[in-house]
Design a protein around this motif. Structure first.
Motif, PDB file in Angstrom:
ATOM      1  N   MET A  49       0.936  -0.880  -0.032  1.00  0.00           N
ATOM      2  CA  MET A  49       0.087  -0.119   0.204  1.00  0.00           C
ATOM      3  C   MET A  49       1.115   1.469  -0.352  1.00  0.00           C
ATOM      4  SD  MET A  49      -2.957  -1.136   2.050  1.00  0.00           S
ATOM      5  CE  MET A  49      -2.293  -1.001   4.384  1.00  0.00           C
ATOM      6  N   THR A  50       2.206   1.225   1.095  1.00  0.00           N
ATOM      7  CA  THR A  50       3.125   2.453   1.005  1.00  0.00           C
ATOM      8  C   THR A  50       3.950   1.793   0.690  1.00  0.00           C
ATOM      9  OG1 THR A  50       3.720   2.431   3.385  1.00  0.00           O
ATOM     10  CG2 THR A  50       1.177   3.532   2.566  1.00  0.00           C
ATOM     11  N   ILE A  51       4.923   2.345   0.295  1.00  0.00           N
ATOM     12  CA  ILE A  51       6.600   2.599  -0.519  1.00  0.00           C
ATOM     13  C   ILE A  51       7.610   3.932  -0.215  1.00  0.00           C
ATOM     14  CG2 ILE A  51       8.006   1.557  -1.116  1.00  0.00           C
ATOM     15  CD1 ILE A  51       4.888   1.995  -2.825  1.00  0.00           C
ATOM     16  N   LYS A  52       7.951   3.653   0.914  1.00  0.00           N
ATOM     17  CA  LYS A  52       9.022   4.760   0.935  1.00  0.00           C
ATOM     18  C   LYS A  52      11.039   4.894   1.486  1.00  0.00           C
ATOM     19  CE  LYS A  52       9.988   8.466   5.169  1.00  0.00           C
ATOM     20  NZ  LYS A  52      10.014   8.748   6.677  1.00  0.00           N
ATOM     21  N   ASN A  53      11.676   4.180   0.553  1.00  0.00           N
ATOM     22  CA  ASN A  53      12.799   4.483   0.508  1.00  0.00           C
ATOM     23  C   ASN A  53      13.849   5.599   1.469  1.00  0.00           C
ATOM     24  OD1 ASN A  53      15.858   3.518  -0.223  1.00  0.00           O
ATOM     25  ND2 ASN A  53      15.193   3.012  -2.224  1.00  0.00           N
ATOM     26  N   LYS A  54      14.602   5.058   2.096  1.00  0.00           N
ATOM     27  CA  LYS A  54      15.410   5.897   3.078  1.00  0.00           C
ATOM     28  C   LYS A  54      17.082   5.488   2.311  1.00  0.00           C
ATOM     29  CE  LYS A  54      17.831   6.922   7.616  1.00  0.00           C
ATOM     30  NZ  LYS A  54      17.308   6.518   8.709  1.00  0.00           N
ATOM     31  N   CYS A  55      17.170   7.041   1.076  1.00  0.00           N
ATOM     32  CA  CYS A  55      18.250   6.347   0.570  1.00  0.00           C
ATOM     33  C   CYS A  55      18.602   7.999  -0.244  1.00  0.00           C
ATOM     34  CB  CYS A  55      18.432   5.772  -0.720  1.00  0.00           C
ATOM     35  SG  CYS A  55      16.998   6.760  -1.840  1.00  0.00           S
TER      36      CYS A  55
ATOM     37  N   GLU B 102      17.245   1.981   2.249  1.00  0.00           N
ATOM     38  CA  GLU B 102      16.839   0.864   3.512  1.00  0.00           C
ATOM     39  C   GLU B 102      14.879   1.182   3.285  1.00  0.00           C
ATOM     40  OE1 GLU B 102      15.423   2.064   7.971  1.00  0.00           O
ATOM     41  OE2 GLU B 102      17.473   2.129   7.497  1.00  0.00           O
ATOM     42  N   VAL B 103      14.251   0.367   2.626  1.00  0.00           N
ATOM     43  CA  VAL B 103      12.935   0.780   2.060  1.00  0.00           C
ATOM     44  C   VAL B 103      11.321   0.327   2.713  1.00  0.00           C
ATOM     45  CG1 VAL B 103      11.329   0.208   0.430  1.00  0.00           C
ATOM     46  CG2 VAL B 103      13.789   0.099  -0.249  1.00  0.00           C
ATOM     47  N   THR B 104      10.598   0.780   3.790  1.00  0.00           N
ATOM     48  CA  THR B 104      10.057   0.371   4.050  1.00  0.00           C
ATOM     49  C   THR B 104       8.611   0.231   3.576  1.00  0.00           C
ATOM     50  OG1 THR B 104      11.082   1.281   6.295  1.00  0.00           O
ATOM     51  CG2 THR B 104       8.917   1.134   6.831  1.00  0.00           C
ATOM     52  N   TYR B 105       7.840  -0.948   3.894  1.00  0.00           N
ATOM     53  CA  TYR B 105       6.737  -1.177   2.774  1.00  0.00           C
ATOM     54  C   TYR B 105       5.976  -1.256   4.106  1.00  0.00           C
ATOM     55  CZ  TYR B 105       9.733  -2.539  -1.317  1.00  0.00           C
ATOM     56  OH  TYR B 105      10.285  -2.544  -2.633  1.00  0.00           O
ATOM     57  N   THR B 106       4.248  -0.949   3.556  1.00  0.00           N
ATOM     58  CA  THR B 106       3.788  -1.745   4.322  1.00  0.00           C
ATOM     59  C   THR B 106       2.312  -2.522   3.004  1.00  0.00           C
ATOM     60  OG1 THR B 106       2.428   0.678   4.005  1.00  0.00           O
ATOM     61  CG2 THR B 106       3.369   0.715   6.587  1.00  0.00           C
TER      62      THR B 106
ATOM     63  N   GLU C 178       7.145  -6.444  -9.012  1.00  0.00           N
ATOM     64  CA  GLU C 178       5.885  -5.570  -8.760  1.00  0.00           C
ATOM     65  C   GLU C 178       6.769  -4.622  -7.326  1.00  0.00           C
ATOM     66  OE1 GLU C 178       1.527  -3.707  -8.162  1.00  0.00           O
ATOM     67  OE2 GLU C 178       1.855  -4.944 -10.100  1.00  0.00           O
ATOM     68  N   THR C 179       6.364  -5.393  -6.120  1.00  0.00           N
ATOM     69  CA  THR C 179       6.599  -5.230  -5.458  1.00  0.00           C
ATOM     70  C   THR C 179       8.462  -5.017  -5.773  1.00  0.00           C
ATOM     71  OG1 THR C 179       5.356  -6.536  -4.405  1.00  0.00           O
ATOM     72  CG2 THR C 179       7.252  -5.585  -3.074  1.00  0.00           C
ATOM     73  N   ILE C 180       8.960  -5.168  -5.826  1.00  0.00           N
ATOM     74  CA  ILE C 180      10.877  -4.959  -5.869  1.00  0.00           C
ATOM     75  C   ILE C 180      10.912  -3.384  -6.578  1.00  0.00           C
ATOM     76  CG2 ILE C 180      12.350  -5.644  -7.007  1.00  0.00           C
ATOM     77  CD1 ILE C 180      12.285  -7.132  -4.407  1.00  0.00           C
ATOM     78  N   LEU C 181      10.453  -3.240  -7.574  1.00  0.00           N
ATOM     79  CA  LEU C 181       9.864  -2.161  -8.604  1.00  0.00           C
ATOM     80  C   LEU C 181       9.474  -0.948  -7.820  1.00  0.00           C
ATOM     81  CD1 LEU C 181       8.715  -3.930 -11.878  1.00  0.00           C
ATOM     82  CD2 LEU C 181      11.343  -3.389 -11.081  1.00  0.00           C
ATOM     83  N   LEU C 182       7.954  -1.173  -7.092  1.00  0.00           N
ATOM     84  CA  LEU C 182       7.890   0.246  -6.129  1.00  0.00           C
ATOM     85  C   LEU C 182       9.141   0.624  -4.970  1.00  0.00           C
ATOM     86  CD1 LEU C 182       4.264  -1.355  -5.709  1.00  0.00           C
ATOM     87  CD2 LEU C 182       5.403   0.383  -7.372  1.00  0.00           C
ATOM     88  N   GLY C 183      10.327  -0.120  -4.538  1.00  0.00           N
ATOM     89  CA  GLY C 183      11.275  -0.160  -4.462  1.00  0.00           C
ATOM     90  C   GLY C 183      12.093   0.898  -4.885  1.00  0.00           C
TER      91      GLY C 183
ATOM     92  N   GLY D 171      12.788   4.667  -4.357  1.00  0.00           N
ATOM     93  CA  GLY D 171      14.624   5.992  -4.093  1.00  0.00           C
ATOM     94  C   GLY D 171      14.245   6.796  -5.353  1.00  0.00           C
ATOM     95  N   ARG D 172      13.579   7.439  -6.239  1.00  0.00           N
ATOM     96  CA  ARG D 172      13.610   8.337  -6.842  1.00  0.00           C
ATOM     97  C   ARG D 172      13.236   9.266  -5.806  1.00  0.00           C
ATOM     98  NH1 ARG D 172      15.131   5.747 -12.226  1.00  0.00           N
ATOM     99  NH2 ARG D 172      14.733   8.321 -13.346  1.00  0.00           N
ATOM    100  N   PHE D 173      12.612   8.945  -5.344  1.00  0.00           N
ATOM    101  CA  PHE D 173      12.058  10.037  -3.857  1.00  0.00           C
ATOM    102  C   PHE D 173      12.249   9.348  -2.312  1.00  0.00           C
ATOM    103  CE2 PHE D 173       9.606   9.326  -8.009  1.00  0.00           C
ATOM    104  CZ  PHE D 173       9.517   9.973  -8.482  1.00  0.00           C
ATOM    105  N   PRO D 174      13.870  10.016  -2.131  1.00  0.00           N
ATOM    106  CA  PRO D 174      13.894   9.566  -1.219  1.00  0.00           C
ATOM    107  C   PRO D 174      13.241  10.024  -0.276  1.00  0.00           C
ATOM    108  CG  PRO D 174      15.647  10.701  -2.575  1.00  0.00           C
ATOM    109  CD  PRO D 174      14.909  10.707  -3.237  1.00  0.00           C
ATOM    110  N   ASN D 175      12.938   9.154   0.567  1.00  0.00           N
ATOM    111  CA  ASN D 175      11.995   9.554   2.333  1.00  0.00           C
ATOM    112  C   ASN D 175      10.999  10.314   1.893  1.00  0.00           C
ATOM    113  OD1 ASN D 175      14.965   9.043   3.498  1.00  0.00           O
ATOM    114  ND2 ASN D 175      15.811  10.700   2.784  1.00  0.00           N
TER     115      ASN D 175
END
Length: 443
Positions: A260-266, A279-283, A402-407, A411-415
């Motif tokens: 549902m959500t994805i956030k990449n700390k990079c 550091e990718v956080t998914y819910t 798809e899940t992997i690619l969303l992560g 990464g193109r929109f860090p944090n």
């Protein structure tokens, strides 16, 4: 090849029943004739594993590097050889029963879809595709046309991973609230794009290597043969390499769909390479094996994972170099090292012996990769011959990919937290939707 070949016309092709329902019936004979696209590095491993099946005849070999082609030809002297997979699939269509795609990521979808359009079962290396739109199109086409498929995640068929799946589904740690997974590999590049160009080796067809990807000057050491995973246009970073393997068992065991959500700390994007640390956080939405929502955190790059109480082991033990930790809602944990190590149950800060009763159907632990590594490939061959079913078909592989690619997109929109709508296959954040797809270069 124009992208409309399978993105714009997939639905129409399925609607008119382009392929007969028994499209793969030609492969249900006594032997399977295989054609291999990409035979360097992992492609060579795939070739050896598929060919090790006693009922396989390798009839076609394709690679843009003539050195790799010569090596494979020496192993299979009766096989026809090609530099362009399009020519091979056109000229040998009636002589091929199944196709193995082992190219860099950006060519997975174009080659696989062309093979499927010709009615061929496909074994495609992971990640299934380079773009989300490709994954969804391939899933739909394979399903609509009853095509046998398998993604190359060999450990999916290993004992330890099947055991972990069984234990989680049997409730060994109760409902799972969180998964933390990691790999210290570095398929990222934090530098700038290289300047200038180098002479293209005489053994390499650079135009065919680029395929549908954007035009770019050849630069030694940056792309072919070994570093393309680091580059946005060709690979999917560490997440798209080791992440697929390490995600696979928790993803499968918990019966997850897309997040549902994805956030990449990079670090900030450079427009050329993937971040060296992610550091990718998914819910994820609830499943029968999770709490109301599931949190999933992925760490990669040198030094991964970051320290966390969920990852503290009994007796001061060090974490395995790569792996995943399942955390139950009551604090019980299951550690799954990557790879070929038994999972470990942790309760109240201590290891507990696993109860393996009722697991006889899984088989016995095997500690020899050469023998266990062939299982996933042979399963595909047997499925094509009507003797088995694949365990990682594109229906499953597309959702995992798809899940992997969303992560990687995150990464193109860090944090920044991105919100994904599984039904519409769109982000709420419009700027991210541009990265779900990319135009194909004609070559």
């Amino acid at each position: 090849m124009k992208k409309r070949t399978f993105l714009k016309n997939t639905a129409a092709l399925a609607a008119v029943s382009m392929l007969p329902g028994s499209v793969w019936s030609m492969a249900k004979g006594k032997r399977l004739r295989t054609a291999h696209i990409g035979i360097s590095n992992m492609g060579m491993a795939d070739l050896k594993a598929i060919a090790s099946h006693s009922l396989v005849d390798v009839v076609g070999l394709c690679d843009v590097d003539s050195n790799a082609l010569a090596t494979a030809k020496a192993m299979h002297p009766k096989a026809k050889t090609y530099a362009d997979y399009r020519e091979m699939l056109k000229e040998m269509s009636d002589e091929i029963d199944a196709v193995i795609v082992s190219t860099p990521d950006h060519t997975h979808a174009p080659a696989s879809m062309l093979a499927m359009e010709k009615g061929k079962p496909v074994y495609c290396q992971k990640p299934l595709t380079h773009h989300v739109t490709e994954a969804r199109a391939m899933k739909k086409f394979a399903a609509d046309n009853n095509i046998i498929t398998q993604m190359g995640i060999q450990v999916h068929s290993f004992y330890d991973y099947k055991l972990a799946t069984h234990l989680i589904r049997e409730g060994i740690i109760g409902k799972v609230k969180c998964v933390r997974a990691w790999s210290p590999k570095n398929w990222g590049f934090d530098g700038e794009a290289p300047e200038g160009s180098d002479p293209v080796p005489s053994t390499l067809d650079w135009n065919l290597w680029l395929g549908t990807a954007p035009e770019r000057e050849y630069k030694k050491g940056y792309y072919h043969t070994g570093n393309w995973r680091k580059v946005l246009d060709y690979g999917c970073g560490t997440l798209g390499d080791m992440g697929v393997h390490i995600f696979d068992t928790p993803y499968n065991a918990l019966e997850l769909d897309v997040p549902m959500t994805i956030k990449n700390k990079c670090r900030k994007p450079t427009g050329f390479g993937f971040p060296e640390h992610n550091e990718v956080t998914y819910t994820f939405p609830q499943t029968p094996y999770t709490t109301e929502t599931l949190k999933w955190v992925w760490y990669d790059g040198p030094g991964a994972p970051a320290k966390h109480k969920d990852l503290k082991l009994p007796n001061g033990d060090e974490l395995p170099g790569q792996g995943a930790m399942f955390i139950g809602e009551d604090g019980r944990r299951l550690l799954l090292p990557h790879f070929m190590q038994l999972p470990k149950l942790i309760v109240d800060g201590e290891y507990k012996e696993l109860d393996l009763s009722g697991t006889e159907h899984i088989g016995q632990p095997v500690r020899d990769y050469d023998s266990e590594g062939e299982k996933h490939y042979h399963q595909f061959v047997d499925a094509c011959l009507g003797k088995d079913e694949t365990s990682a078909p594109f229906d499953y592989a597309a959702r995992l990919t798809e899940t992997i690619l969303l992560g990687t997109i995150a990464g193109r929109f860090p944090n920044k937290t991105l919100h994904w709508d599984a039904k519409t296959a769109r982000f709420a954040e419009e700027e991210a939707n541009a990265l779900l797809d990319a135009p194909y270069r004609e070559f």
